[in-house]
Scaffold this motif. Structure first.
Motif, short mmCIF file in Angstrom:
data_model
loop_
_atom_site.label_atom_id
_atom_site.label_comp_id
_atom_site.label_asym_id
_atom_site.label_seq_id
_atom_site.Cartn_x
_atom_site.Cartn_y
_atom_site.Cartn_z
N PRO A 145 0.84 -1.20 0.00
CA PRO A 145 0.00 0.00 0.00
C PRO A 145 0.88 1.25 0.00
O PRO A 145 1.90 1.31 0.70
CB PRO A 145 -0.80 -0.12 1.30
CG PRO A 145 -0.68 -1.56 1.71
CD PRO A 145 0.67 -1.99 1.23
N VAL A 146 0.47 2.24 -0.77
CA VAL A 146 1.24 3.49 -0.90
C VAL A 146 0.27 4.67 -0.81
O VAL A 146 -0.77 4.68 -1.48
CB VAL A 146 2.00 3.55 -2.24
CG1 VAL A 146 2.78 4.86 -2.36
CG2 VAL A 146 2.93 2.35 -2.39
N THR A 147 0.60 5.64 0.02
CA THR A 147 -0.20 6.86 0.13
C THR A 147 0.52 8.00 -0.59
O THR A 147 1.71 8.22 -0.37
CB THR A 147 -0.43 7.27 1.58
OG1 THR A 147 -1.16 6.24 2.26
CG2 THR A 147 -1.23 8.56 1.67
N LEU A 148 -0.22 8.73 -1.43
CA LEU A 148 0.31 9.91 -2.11
C LEU A 148 -0.52 11.12 -1.72
O LEU A 148 -1.76 11.07 -1.73
CB LEU A 148 0.25 9.71 -3.63
CG LEU A 148 0.54 10.94 -4.51
CD1 LEU A 148 1.96 11.43 -4.29
CD2 LEU A 148 0.30 10.61 -5.97
N ALA A 149 0.14 12.22 -1.37
CA ALA A 149 -0.56 13.45 -1.02
C ALA A 149 0.26 14.66 -1.47
O ALA A 149 1.50 14.63 -1.43
CB ALA A 149 -0.80 13.53 0.48
N TYR A 150 -0.43 15.69 -1.93
CA TYR A 150 0.20 16.98 -2.24
C TYR A 150 -0.06 17.87 -1.04
O TYR A 150 -1.21 18.26 -0.79
CB TYR A 150 -0.37 17.57 -3.53
CG TYR A 150 -0.12 16.67 -4.73
CD1 TYR A 150 1.09 16.71 -5.40
CD2 TYR A 150 -1.09 15.76 -5.15
CE1 TYR A 150 1.34 15.88 -6.49
CE2 TYR A 150 -0.85 14.92 -6.23
CZ TYR A 150 0.37 14.98 -6.90
OH TYR A 150 0.62 14.15 -7.96
N THR A 151 0.98 18.17 -0.27
CA THR A 151 0.80 18.73 1.06
C THR A 151 1.15 20.20 1.21
O THR A 151 0.67 20.86 2.14
CB THR A 151 1.63 17.93 2.08
OG1 THR A 151 3.02 17.97 1.69
CG2 THR A 151 1.16 16.48 2.15
N ARG A 152 1.99 20.73 0.32
CA ARG A 152 2.41 22.12 0.47
C ARG A 152 2.55 22.79 -0.89
O ARG A 152 2.92 22.14 -1.88
CB ARG A 152 3.75 22.22 1.22
CG ARG A 152 3.65 21.86 2.69
CD ARG A 152 4.99 21.92 3.41
NE ARG A 152 4.80 21.63 4.82
CZ ARG A 152 4.58 22.56 5.75
NH1 ARG A 152 4.55 23.85 5.40
NH2 ARG A 152 4.41 22.22 7.01
N ILE A 153 2.28 24.09 -0.90
CA ILE A 153 2.52 24.92 -2.07
C ILE A 153 3.43 26.07 -1.63
O ILE A 153 3.06 26.85 -0.74
CB ILE A 153 1.21 25.48 -2.65
CG1 ILE A 153 0.28 24.35 -3.10
CG2 ILE A 153 1.50 26.42 -3.83
CD1 ILE A 153 -1.09 24.81 -3.57
N ASN A 154 4.62 26.10 -2.19
CA ASN A 154 5.62 27.11 -1.81
C ASN A 154 5.86 27.12 -0.30
O ASN A 154 6.00 28.18 0.32
CB ASN A 154 5.19 28.50 -2.30
CG ASN A 154 5.12 28.57 -3.82
OD1 ASN A 154 6.00 28.06 -4.52
ND2 ASN A 154 4.06 29.18 -4.33
N HIS A 194 3.95 2.08 2.81
CA HIS A 194 3.55 1.29 3.97
C HIS A 194 4.18 -0.10 3.90
O HIS A 194 4.64 -0.53 2.82
CB HIS A 194 2.03 1.18 4.00
CG HIS A 194 1.33 2.51 4.10
ND1 HIS A 194 1.22 3.22 5.28
CD2 HIS A 194 0.71 3.27 3.15
CE1 HIS A 194 0.57 4.35 5.06
NE2 HIS A 194 0.24 4.40 3.78
N PRO A 195 4.19 -0.83 5.01
CA PRO A 195 4.76 -2.18 4.99
C PRO A 195 4.11 -3.07 3.93
O PRO A 195 2.89 -3.06 3.77
CB PRO A 195 4.49 -2.70 6.40
CG PRO A 195 4.42 -1.46 7.25
CD PRO A 195 3.77 -0.43 6.37
N ALA A 196 4.93 -3.81 3.20
CA ALA A 196 4.43 -4.74 2.19
C ALA A 196 3.70 -5.89 2.89
O ALA A 196 4.02 -6.25 4.03
CB ALA A 196 5.57 -5.27 1.35
N ILE A 197 2.71 -6.47 2.19
CA ILE A 197 1.90 -7.52 2.79
C ILE A 197 1.77 -8.71 1.84
O ILE A 197 1.92 -8.57 0.63
CB ILE A 197 0.49 -7.00 3.16
CG1 ILE A 197 -0.24 -6.48 1.92
CG2 ILE A 197 0.58 -5.92 4.22
CD1 ILE A 197 -1.67 -6.04 2.19
N ASP A 198 1.47 -9.85 2.42
CA ASP A 198 1.19 -11.06 1.65
C ASP A 198 -0.32 -11.15 1.46
O ASP A 198 -1.07 -11.28 2.44
CB ASP A 198 1.71 -12.29 2.41
CG ASP A 198 1.44 -13.59 1.68
OD1 ASP A 198 0.81 -13.57 0.60
OD2 ASP A 198 1.85 -14.65 2.20
N PRO A 199 -0.82 -11.07 0.22
CA PRO A 199 -2.27 -11.09 0.01
C PRO A 199 -2.94 -12.36 0.51
O PRO A 199 -4.15 -12.37 0.78
CB PRO A 199 -2.41 -10.94 -1.50
CG PRO A 199 -1.09 -11.32 -2.07
CD PRO A 199 -0.07 -10.94 -1.04
#
Length: 232
Positions: A145-154, A194-199
């Motif tokens: 699982p991977v989280t992506l966020a745009y958190t700051r502008i300048n 995030h930590p990788a997991i075994d499905p």
């Protein structure tokens, strides 16, 4: 036939250069799994996700079929051998699953947006469990699982009013949105690996999708509140 010799990856340096040209500074928390046959599951916000994620992950994207017609973004996606998903064609699901499976079986990695579309940046949309079906057909698959966020502008934290300039949704035209995004100045993108997991640890793909959603959505909330990945 896809082999390890012709993995469908654009070089990471290409995506890094493109991200820099767009004014994006990428901060990462954790690392991508250092193995093959990884299904990276990521929330989806904008066309800009492709170069940002491509700058940190070696893998092929899975995107809705409309992306192929998005001008330079479609060219970039196709050049990276993106697997296109026709959301409105149920009979094509097996073909798409087989193509994703072939990439994984060949030792490649896949970057999947399980929301099925872009969110508006206020949160993470529910995940489509059908997109996780491939894990049952390919032995040795790891999910990260991977989280992506745009958190700051300048350097200033993003507010709700800034989100339409960052997230690309609805009927907004690509070119004006891209020009507006670039015109913002320096945009900080943060990625949590995030930590990788075994499905196999989950009873079915719905439970697996729910787990990934909970982890990614919680990470998104923390980042957008200005907290680190392990903070409240």
């Amino acid at each position: 036939m896809i082999t390890l010799r012709n993995r469908p990856y654009l070089p990471i340096w290409f995506h890094r250069g493109l991200s820099r040209a767009m004014g994006v500074v990428i901060r990462t928390h954790g690392r991508p799994a250092a193995r093959s046959r990884v299904l990276f599951v990521v929330n989806h916000l904008s066309w800009s996700d492709i170069p940002v994620l491509g700058a940190r992950i070696r893998g092929s994207f899975v995107a809705k079929s409309e992306v192929a017609g998005w001008g330079p973004v479609g060219w970039l996606a196709s050049f990276a051998h993106t697997v296109y998903v026709a959301r409105d064609r149920r009979h094509s699901a097996n073909i798409q699953k087989n193509e994703i499976g072939d990439r994984l079986r060949a030792g490649g990695n896949i970057i999947l947006f399980p929301e099925g579309t872009n969110s508006d940046g206020t949160g993470v949309l529910p995940f489509k469990s059908s997109l996780f079906a491939v894990v049952a057909d390919v032995p040795g698959v790891t999910i990260q699982p991977v989280t992506l966020a745009y958190t700051r502008i300048n350097g200033v934290p993003v507010t709700r009013g800034d989100l339409p300039d960052l997230a690309w949704v609805g009927d907004t035209q690509l070119a004006p949105h891209a020009l507006g995004f670039i015109g913002l100045g320096q945009v900080t993108a943060e990625i949590i690996f995030h930590p990788a997991i075994d499905p196999a640890a989950w009873p079915d793909r719905k439970a697996l999708a729910r787990h990934c959603h909970l982890v990614i959505a919680a990470g998104y909330r923390r980042l957008m509140r200005g907290h680190g990945p392990g903070e409240g």
